[in-house]
Design a protein around this motif. Structure first.
Motif, PDB file in Angstrom:
ATOM      1  N   MET A  37       3.485   0.263   8.600  1.00 32.41           N
ATOM      2  CA  MET A  37       4.581   1.206   8.719  1.00 32.41           C
ATOM      3  C   MET A  37       5.840   0.541   8.163  1.00 32.41           C
ATOM      4  SD  MET A  37       6.076   3.161  12.080  1.00 32.41           S
ATOM      5  CE  MET A  37       4.621   4.122  12.275  1.00 32.41           C
ATOM      6  N   ALA A  38       6.522   1.234   7.272  1.00 36.48           N
ATOM      7  CA  ALA A  38       7.725   0.704   6.640  1.00 36.48           C
ATOM      8  C   ALA A  38       8.964   1.140   7.439  1.00 36.48           C
ATOM      9  CB  ALA A  38       7.825   1.217   5.212  1.00 36.48           C
ATOM     10  N   PRO A  39      10.068   0.379   7.339  1.00 34.02           N
ATOM     11  CA  PRO A  39      11.290   0.759   8.074  1.00 34.02           C
ATOM     12  C   PRO A  39      11.768   2.166   7.771  1.00 34.02           C
ATOM     13  CG  PRO A  39      11.510  -1.450   7.173  1.00 34.02           C
ATOM     14  CD  PRO A  39      10.232  -0.878   6.636  1.00 34.02           C
ATOM     15  N   TYR A  40      11.649   2.598   6.519  1.00 32.55           N
ATOM     16  CA  TYR A  40      12.127   3.939   6.183  1.00 32.55           C
ATOM     17  C   TYR A  40      11.284   5.024   6.838  1.00 32.55           C
ATOM     18  CZ  TYR A  40       8.614   3.221   2.537  1.00 32.55           C
ATOM     19  OH  TYR A  40       7.469   2.928   1.866  1.00 32.55           O
ATOM     20  N   ASP A  41      10.046   4.700   7.258  1.00 38.39           N
ATOM     21  CA  ASP A  41       9.236   5.654   8.017  1.00 38.39           C
ATOM     22  C   ASP A  41       9.864   5.924   9.382  1.00 38.39           C
ATOM     23  OD1 ASP A  41       7.361   5.860   5.991  1.00 38.39           O
ATOM     24  OD2 ASP A  41       6.057   4.319   6.851  1.00 38.39           O
TER      25      ASP A  41
ATOM     26  N   SER B  66      17.211   1.206   8.308  1.00 38.83           N
ATOM     27  CA  SER B  66      17.299   0.371   7.115  1.00 38.83           C
ATOM     28  C   SER B  66      16.567  -0.952   7.318  1.00 38.83           C
ATOM     29  CB  SER B  66      18.767   0.097   6.784  1.00 38.83           C
ATOM     30  OG  SER B  66      19.331  -0.731   7.774  1.00 38.83           O
ATOM     31  N   VAL B  67      16.212  -1.572   6.217  1.00 35.07           N
ATOM     32  CA  VAL B  67      15.566  -2.884   6.255  1.00 35.07           C
ATOM     33  C   VAL B  67      16.505  -3.888   6.914  1.00 35.07           C
ATOM     34  CG1 VAL B  67      14.662  -4.765   4.824  1.00 35.07           C
ATOM     35  CG2 VAL B  67      14.129  -2.394   4.259  1.00 35.07           C
TER      36      VAL B  67
ATOM     37  N   GLN C 289      15.780  -6.444  10.047  1.00 35.61           N
ATOM     38  CA  GLN C 289      16.009  -7.890   9.953  1.00 35.61           C
ATOM     39  C   GLN C 289      16.925  -8.371  11.083  1.00 35.61           C
ATOM     40  OE1 GLN C 289      17.579  -8.085   5.980  1.00 35.61           O
ATOM     41  NE2 GLN C 289      15.536  -8.307   5.031  1.00 35.61           N
TER      42      GLN C 289
END
Length: 145
Positions: A1-5, A9-10, A14
């Motif tokens: 799962m990506a942050p934009y999902d 924001s990335v 972080q």
């Protein structure tokens, strides 16, 4: 799962990971809302009483709270607090209020006059339709769209 999902924001991911690695799970606990509401529950109860008096009591010529901007103005006058129109909508929704339309049409409404206006006046107000052919945004072709 990506942050934009997740809709973040990335950079936020972080930051959260750094906080977690330095201070553990306690660092990720919510610190509450970013700001406190301008109107407390007690002041909102006062606002409800003011709204129940109706707009005429507050200087508007008709008997309906037709726009959120009227309620925004009332809040400013009565409580010396500044809300945006969107903020008023959120405030009312948070306290269980909803936007409602009239249950029926006005008795005075004349359907023939409305149909005439829609057929004759509205087309001249609306303006011409765009061409259905493809156009160009080129400055060297002034005849294109």
């Amino acid at each position: 799962m990506a942050p934009y999902d997740l809709g973040v924001s990335v950079r936020s991911v972080q930051r959260w990971r750094r906080a977690w690695s330095q201070n553990g799970l306690r660092a990720l606990a919510s610190k509450g809302p970013a700001s406190l509401p301008l109107l407390s529950d007690e002041l909102f109860a006062v606002l409800e009483r003011e709204l129940a008096k109706g707009p005429v009591a507050h200087g508007w010529p008709d008997r309906t709270w037709t726009t959120l901007s009227r309620i925004k103005t009332l809040i400013g006058r009565r409580f010396h607090k500044s809300y945006t129109v969107q903020g008023v909508a959120v405030l009312l929704k948070r306290h269980g209020w909803s936007c409602q339309g009239p249950a029926r049409r006005a008795i005075e409404r004349d359907e023939n006059v409305v149909a005439g206006w829609v057929g004759e006046t509205w087309p001249s107000v609306e303006g011409p339709w765009r061409r259905s052919t493809p156009g160009s945004s080129s400055r060297t072709r002034p005849d294109s769209r």
